[in-house]
Write a protein that holds these residues in place. Structure first.
Motif, PDB file in Angstrom:
ATOM      1  N   ALA A   1     -30.879  20.612 -59.475  1.00  0.00           N
ATOM      2  CA  ALA A   1     -32.066  20.995 -58.868  1.00  0.00           C
ATOM      3  C   ALA A   1     -31.681  21.609 -57.579  1.00  0.00           C
ATOM      4  O   ALA A   1     -30.872  21.213 -56.972  1.00  0.00           O
ATOM      5  CB  ALA A   1     -33.078  19.975 -58.797  1.00  0.00           C
ATOM      6  N   ASP A   2     -32.628  22.502 -57.052  1.00  0.00           N
ATOM      7  CA  ASP A   2     -32.414  23.142 -55.745  1.00  0.00           C
ATOM      8  C   ASP A   2     -32.826  22.274 -54.485  1.00  0.00           C
ATOM      9  O   ASP A   2     -32.063  22.380 -53.483  1.00  0.00           O
ATOM     10  CB  ASP A   2     -33.419  24.409 -55.702  1.00  0.00           C
ATOM     11  N   ILE A   3     -33.832  21.234 -55.081  1.00  0.00           N
ATOM     12  CA  ILE A   3     -34.328  20.704 -54.088  1.00  0.00           C
ATOM     13  C   ILE A   3     -34.628  19.078 -54.335  1.00  0.00           C
ATOM     14  O   ILE A   3     -35.075  18.789 -55.373  1.00  0.00           O
ATOM     15  CB  ILE A   3     -35.776  20.989 -53.382  1.00  0.00           C
ATOM     16  N   LEU A   4     -34.386  18.020 -53.690  1.00  0.00           N
ATOM     17  CA  LEU A   4     -34.650  16.910 -54.065  1.00  0.00           C
ATOM     18  C   LEU A   4     -35.408  16.234 -52.909  1.00  0.00           C
ATOM     19  O   LEU A   4     -35.184  16.399 -51.610  1.00  0.00           O
ATOM     20  CB  LEU A   4     -33.454  15.865 -54.087  1.00  0.00           C
ATOM     21  N   TYR A   5     -36.704  15.790 -53.511  1.00  0.00           N
ATOM     22  CA  TYR A   5     -37.830  15.406 -52.556  1.00  0.00           C
ATOM     23  C   TYR A   5     -38.159  13.778 -52.701  1.00  0.00           C
ATOM     24  O   TYR A   5     -38.476  13.547 -53.943  1.00  0.00           O
ATOM     25  CB  TYR A   5     -39.055  16.215 -52.518  1.00  0.00           C
ATOM     26  N   ALA A   6     -38.486  13.248 -51.722  1.00  0.00           N
ATOM     27  CA  ALA A   6     -39.038  11.797 -51.809  1.00  0.00           C
ATOM     28  C   ALA A   6     -39.723  11.520 -50.458  1.00  0.00           C
ATOM     29  O   ALA A   6     -39.082  11.772 -49.363  1.00  0.00           O
ATOM     30  CB  ALA A   6     -37.836  10.831 -51.957  1.00  0.00           C
ATOM     31  N   CYS A   7     -40.580  10.877 -50.404  1.00  0.00           N
ATOM     32  CA  CYS A   7     -41.699  10.913 -49.344  1.00  0.00           C
ATOM     33  C   CYS A   7     -41.531   9.304 -48.657  1.00  0.00           C
ATOM     34  O   CYS A   7     -41.462   9.197 -47.382  1.00  0.00           O
ATOM     35  CB  CYS A   7     -42.901  11.136 -49.325  1.00  0.00           C
ATOM     36  N   ASP A   8     -40.658   8.314 -49.366  1.00  0.00           N
ATOM     37  CA  ASP A   8     -40.512   6.957 -48.846  1.00  0.00           C
ATOM     38  C   ASP A   8     -39.185   6.602 -48.302  1.00  0.00           C
ATOM     39  O   ASP A   8     -38.178   7.114 -49.059  1.00  0.00           O
ATOM     40  CB  ASP A   8     -41.005   5.970 -49.989  1.00  0.00           C
ATOM     41  N   PHE A   9     -39.099   6.172 -47.315  1.00  0.00           N
ATOM     42  CA  PHE A   9     -38.000   5.826 -46.562  1.00  0.00           C
ATOM     43  C   PHE A   9     -37.176   4.911 -47.534  1.00  0.00           C
ATOM     44  O   PHE A   9     -36.034   4.827 -47.687  1.00  0.00           O
ATOM     45  CB  PHE A   9     -37.903   5.192 -45.059  1.00  0.00           C
ATOM     46  N   ALA A  10     -38.046   3.725 -47.895  1.00  0.00           N
ATOM     47  CA  ALA A  10     -37.245   2.758 -48.858  1.00  0.00           C
ATOM     48  C   ALA A  10     -36.686   3.175 -50.110  1.00  0.00           C
ATOM     49  O   ALA A  10     -35.495   2.815 -50.331  1.00  0.00           O
ATOM     50  CB  ALA A  10     -38.549   1.877 -49.142  1.00  0.00           C
ATOM     51  N   TRP A  11     -37.003   4.599 -50.593  1.00  0.00           N
ATOM     52  CA  TRP A  11     -36.242   5.134 -51.698  1.00  0.00           C
ATOM     53  C   TRP A  11     -34.999   5.652 -51.247  1.00  0.00           C
ATOM     54  O   TRP A  11     -34.090   5.551 -51.616  1.00  0.00           O
ATOM     55  CB  TRP A  11     -37.165   6.078 -52.323  1.00  0.00           C
ATOM     56  N   TRP A  12     -35.364   6.521 -50.082  1.00  0.00           N
ATOM     57  CA  TRP A  12     -33.937   7.352 -49.685  1.00  0.00           C
ATOM     58  C   TRP A  12     -32.974   6.097 -49.273  1.00  0.00           C
ATOM     59  O   TRP A  12     -31.615   6.143 -49.484  1.00  0.00           O
ATOM     60  CB  TRP A  12     -34.183   7.810 -48.423  1.00  0.00           C
ATOM     61  N   GLU A  13     -33.413   5.019 -48.602  1.00  0.00           N
ATOM     62  CA  GLU A  13     -32.525   4.020 -48.171  1.00  0.00           C
ATOM     63  C   GLU A  13     -31.856   3.206 -49.372  1.00  0.00           C
ATOM     64  O   GLU A  13     -30.519   3.007 -49.513  1.00  0.00           O
ATOM     65  CB  GLU A  13     -33.339   2.826 -47.422  1.00  0.00           C
ATOM     66  N   ARG A  14     -32.607   3.042 -50.466  1.00  0.00           N
ATOM     67  CA  ARG A  14     -32.214   2.126 -51.666  1.00  0.00           C
ATOM     68  C   ARG A  14     -31.028   3.022 -52.129  1.00  0.00           C
ATOM     69  O   ARG A  14     -29.966   2.595 -52.723  1.00  0.00           O
ATOM     70  CB  ARG A  14     -33.312   2.097 -52.752  1.00  0.00           C
ATOM     71  N   TYR A  15     -31.042   4.563 -52.352  1.00  0.00           N
ATOM     72  CA  TYR A  15     -30.109   5.355 -52.934  1.00  0.00           C
ATOM     73  C   TYR A  15     -29.337   5.861 -51.657  1.00  0.00           C
ATOM     74  O   TYR A  15     -28.428   6.937 -52.120  1.00  0.00           O
ATOM     75  CB  TYR A  15     -30.870   6.308 -53.750  1.00  0.00           C
ATOM     76  N   ARG A  16     -29.190   5.374 -50.728  1.00  0.00           N
ATOM     77  CA  ARG A  16     -28.421   5.735 -49.504  1.00  0.00           C
ATOM     78  C   ARG A  16     -28.281   7.225 -49.205  1.00  0.00           C
ATOM     79  O   ARG A  16     -27.179   7.750 -49.066  1.00  0.00           O
ATOM     80  CB  ARG A  16     -26.824   5.229 -49.812  1.00  0.00           C
ATOM     81  N   GLY A  17     -29.479   7.946 -49.434  1.00  0.00           N
ATOM     82  CA  GLY A  17     -29.403   9.262 -49.227  1.00  0.00           C
ATOM     83  C   GLY A  17     -29.054  10.252 -50.366  1.00  0.00           C
ATOM     84  O   GLY A  17     -28.980  11.481 -50.157  1.00  0.00           O
ATOM     85  N   VAL A  18     -28.668   9.565 -51.531  1.00  0.00           N
ATOM     86  CA  VAL A  18     -28.288  10.283 -52.654  1.00  0.00           C
ATOM     87  C   VAL A  18     -27.297  11.180 -52.440  1.00  0.00           C
ATOM     88  O   VAL A  18     -27.385  12.501 -52.420  1.00  0.00           O
ATOM     89  CB  VAL A  18     -29.240  11.123 -53.297  1.00  0.00           C
ATOM     90  N   PRO A  19     -26.018  10.720 -51.908  1.00  0.00           N
ATOM     91  CA  PRO A  19     -24.842  11.572 -51.451  1.00  0.00           C
ATOM     92  C   PRO A  19     -24.210  12.618 -52.416  1.00  0.00           C
ATOM     93  O   PRO A  19     -24.016  13.378 -52.266  1.00  0.00           O
ATOM     94  CB  PRO A  19     -23.646  10.734 -51.080  1.00  0.00           C
TER      95      PRO A  19
END
Length: 174
Positions: free
Chosen positions: A20-38
């Motif tokens: 995908a061109d863009i990955l979007y998530a609005c929730d900090f908890a999601w980003w934190e759980r997946y460590r920013g999806v490196p």
């Protein structure tokens, strides 16, 4: 433009479309759980300032938390409506495409919470949440049509009412 459709993945959907061109998530908890999806190589976006301050390469999207409608006056800012799907629809409209295809916009919980099952340790939608989401998504359908943008709902079990439905392959061909 290369003529290829632009793809925005929301939350765990990036696993289905890692290109995908863009990955979007609005929730900090999601980003934190997946460590920013490196492992995701495209553009990462969020309305959450805390997620954007982390060293994960997430770019900030503005949020008009006082409005559940489309934000069209400030590019890169979205209306609230309480969910990532609406935010991504708002961002896509700002790109003025000829067509937007919604995939995975079920807007219901009676058939399961997500294609991947419930988020473990994170918020999951309630019936009340999805009712609001449906109301907000359906409310902007007319305005999007007035801009000359066709929105097709390719989500087979979607509860949205104001977008024509068809299969994904058919939507991509028309």
């Amino acid at each position: 433009m290369n003529g290829r459709a632009k793809v925005i993945a929301i939350n765990n959907s990036w696993q289905l479309v890692p290109w995908a061109d863009i990955l979007y998530a609005c929730d900090f908890a999601w980003w934190e759980r997946y460590r920013g999806v490196p492992e995701f190589e495209g553009l990462k976006l969020s309305v959450d300032a805390s997620a954007c301050r982390r060293p994960w390469g997430i770019q900030k999207v503005g949020l008009n938390k006082h409005d559940d409608g489309l934000e069209l006056m400030k590019l890169g800012t979205v209306g609230w409506a309480g969910n990532s799907g609406f935010h991504c629809l708002n961002l896509a409209v700002q790109m003025w495409p000829a067509k937007i295809i919604l995939v995975g916009f079920d807007m219901r919980v009676d058939l399961g919470l997500h294609w991947h099952g419930p988020h473990k340790g994170l918020n999951n939608p309630s019936q009340r949440n999805v009712e609001r989401w449906r109301r907000c998504m359906d409310a902007v359908a007319g305005a999007i049509r007035e801009f000359g943008i066709e929105v097709i709902n390719a989500s087979p079990t979607s509860a949205l009412k104001n977008y024509p439905k068809m299969g994904l392959m058919e939507a991509m061909e028309c």
